[in-house]
Design a protein around this motif. Structure first.
Motif, PDB file in Angstrom:
ATOM      1  N   ARG A   1     -14.885 100.054  74.957  1.00 28.14           N
ATOM      2  CA  ARG A   1     -14.227 100.677  76.112  1.00 28.14           C
ATOM      3  C   ARG A   1     -13.613 102.018  75.710  1.00 28.14           C
ATOM      4  NH1 ARG A   1     -10.269  97.263  79.909  1.00 28.14           N
ATOM      5  NH2 ARG A   1     -12.333  96.665  80.723  1.00 28.14           N
ATOM      6  N   SER A   2     -12.952 102.060  74.578  1.00 33.70           N
ATOM      7  CA  SER A   2     -12.340 103.317  74.130  1.00 33.70           C
ATOM      8  C   SER A   2     -13.380 104.394  73.877  1.00 33.70           C
ATOM      9  CB  SER A   2     -11.508 103.077  72.862  1.00 33.70           C
ATOM     10  OG  SER A   2     -10.313 102.406  73.170  1.00 33.70           O
TER      11      SER A   2
ATOM     12  N   VAL B   1      -8.648  96.538  63.345  1.00 34.61           N
ATOM     13  CA  VAL B   1      -8.486  97.185  64.648  1.00 34.61           C
ATOM     14  C   VAL B   1      -7.763  96.255  65.618  1.00 34.61           C
ATOM     15  CG1 VAL B   1      -9.631  98.459  66.480  1.00 34.61           C
ATOM     16  CG2 VAL B   1     -10.668  98.368  64.202  1.00 34.61           C
ATOM     17  N   ASN B   2      -6.770  96.791  66.277  1.00 33.62           N
ATOM     18  CA  ASN B   2      -5.934  96.032  67.200  1.00 33.62           C
ATOM     19  C   ASN B   2      -6.656  95.853  68.543  1.00 33.62           C
ATOM     20  OD1 ASN B   2      -3.704  94.787  68.365  1.00 33.62           O
ATOM     21  ND2 ASN B   2      -2.675  96.714  68.829  1.00 33.62           N
ATOM     22  N   THR B   3      -7.497  94.821  68.612  1.00 34.28           N
ATOM     23  CA  THR B   3      -8.276  94.540  69.812  1.00 34.28           C
ATOM     24  C   THR B   3      -8.195  93.046  70.127  1.00 34.28           C
ATOM     25  OG1 THR B   3     -10.294  94.088  68.545  1.00 34.28           O
ATOM     26  CG2 THR B   3      -9.931  96.377  69.281  1.00 34.28           C
TER      27      THR B   3
ATOM     28  N   GLN C   1      -9.617  91.031  67.324  1.00 35.29           N
ATOM     29  CA  GLN C   1      -8.687  90.795  66.227  1.00 35.29           C
ATOM     30  C   GLN C   1      -7.671  89.712  66.568  1.00 35.29           C
ATOM     31  OE1 GLN C   1      -5.102  93.179  64.944  1.00 35.29           O
ATOM     32  NE2 GLN C   1      -6.574  93.938  63.445  1.00 35.29           N
TER      33      GLN C   1
ATOM     34  N   GLU D   1      -6.074 101.480  65.914  1.00 33.38           N
ATOM     35  CA  GLU D   1      -6.287 101.359  67.343  1.00 33.38           C
ATOM     36  C   GLU D   1      -7.738 101.733  67.673  1.00 33.38           C
ATOM     37  OE1 GLU D   1      -4.172 100.031  69.339  1.00 33.38           O
ATOM     38  OE2 GLU D   1      -2.491  99.967  67.909  1.00 33.38           O
ATOM     39  N   ALA D   2      -8.233 101.186  68.765  1.00 34.08           N
ATOM     40  CA  ALA D   2      -9.610 101.457  69.160  1.00 34.08           C
ATOM     41  C   ALA D   2      -9.867 102.950  69.333  1.00 34.08           C
ATOM     42  CB  ALA D   2      -9.939 100.710  70.448  1.00 34.08           C
TER      43      ALA D   2
ATOM     44  N   SER E   1     -14.761  96.131  76.774  1.00 32.95           N
ATOM     45  CA  SER E   1     -13.419  95.949  76.213  1.00 32.95           C
ATOM     46  C   SER E   1     -13.360  96.556  74.819  1.00 32.95           C
ATOM     47  CB  SER E   1     -13.059  94.447  76.137  1.00 32.95           C
ATOM     48  OG  SER E   1     -13.979  93.755  75.287  1.00 32.95           O
ATOM     49  N   GLY E   2     -12.167  96.556  74.245  1.00 38.44           N
ATOM     50  CA  GLY E   2     -11.978  96.911  72.844  1.00 38.44           C
ATOM     51  C   GLY E   2     -12.483  98.284  72.455  1.00 38.44           C
ATOM     52  N   ILE E   3     -13.132  98.351  71.294  1.00 38.95           N
ATOM     53  CA  ILE E   3     -13.630  99.614  70.765  1.00 38.95           C
ATOM     54  C   ILE E   3     -14.638 100.240  71.721  1.00 38.95           C
ATOM     55  CG2 ILE E   3     -14.994 100.658  68.910  1.00 38.95           C
ATOM     56  CD1 ILE E   3     -13.722  98.625  66.995  1.00 38.95           C
TER      57      ILE E   3
END
Length: 260
Positions: free
Chosen positions: A20-21, A189-191, A194, A227-228, A16-18
């Protein structure tokens, strides 16, 4: 030919989150990605999102970065399957939030075990393979909190300061083998992490989560939450040939929030 074609990348905390990106970005750029996470179902979801070009054979690995034997075994299996580990993204991380006077030993140990011990164990596990092949990229996820004091996050910030110190030291030690070691320092970071922190901070400060979020945006000169993908693009750059002569750096990716 994409810049990372033929290279194998291991990404921790990629469910998930960073993480995953980062996995998505590295796959787009041609890497074969091993998606690791404690949550296998989340890791499988990430895997399902990865593009498959030029014969890429991505995979999933269940990994608790705090357990040495499991880490060593997992990296041995990955190396045996793919024949090389070219890129390691030490991204697995956690956070909790509390005042120092109320901070528990369990919270302290939890943050340090995942955020820095995990990086140490994974780096130690991959080092012999990169050393033998005389090349490699190791990129660690630190934080803006690793360069400044942060109220309610003293334990988390301390763990991220440790990430930066470890990164710089490892960079020197591993340089003779053409292994670069860098870290990235994201801001707000919008995750999902956060979202949890917004609730914790709001409760501790007597605010609403929306008020805390708006404060984060006001503290970011570029005027939005990070964003991630903003992080993933820099990680991709550090993994690419364009970053051949960059090592031991802690790159801020904050939208200018670190300047205030």
């Amino acid at each position: 030919m994409k810049g990372l074609s033929g290279q194998t990348a291991v990404v921790t905390g990629a469910g998930s989150g960073i993480g995953r990106s980062i996995a998505l970005r590295l796959a787009i750029e041609g890497a074969i990605v091993v998606v690791t996470d404690m949550n296998v179902e989340s890791a499988k979801e990430t895997l399902s999102l990865l593009n498959v070009d030029e014969g890429q054979k991505h995979s999933v690995c269940s990994l608790d970065v705090t357990k040495k034997e499991g880490v060593l075994s997992s990296f041995a299996d990955i190396h045996e399957e793919y024949g090389a580990i070219d890129i390691l993204i030490n991204n697995a991380g956690v956070s909790t939030m509390n005042r120092i006077e109320d901070l528990t030993e369990q919270e302290w140990d939890f943050n340090f075990d995942v955020n820095i011990k995990g990086i140490f164990l994974c780096t130690q596990a991959v080092y012999p393979y990169m050393k033998e092949q005389k090349k490699g990229r190791i990129i660690n996820t630190a934080s803006m909190a690793g360069k400044r004091g942060v109220p309610l996050l003293a334990h988390y910030a301390a763990s991220k300061w440790a990430v930066i110190g470890f990164t710089k030291s490892a960079a020197i030690e591993m340089a003779p083998y053409n292994i670069t070691v860098n870290c990235v320092c994201p801001g707000f970071v919008n995750t999902g992490m956060q979202s949890r922190e917004l609730k914790w901070e709001a409760e501790l400060r007597g605010m609403t989560p929306d008020e805390v979020r708006e404060e984060y945006i006001r503290m970011t000169p570029l005027g939005r939450l990070e964003e991630a993908e903003d992080v993933a693009r820099v990680v991709w750059f550090l993994a690419s040939k364009d970053a051949d002569f960059i090592t031991g750096e802690a790159l801020n990716i904050t939208g200018g929030a670190d300047l205030l």
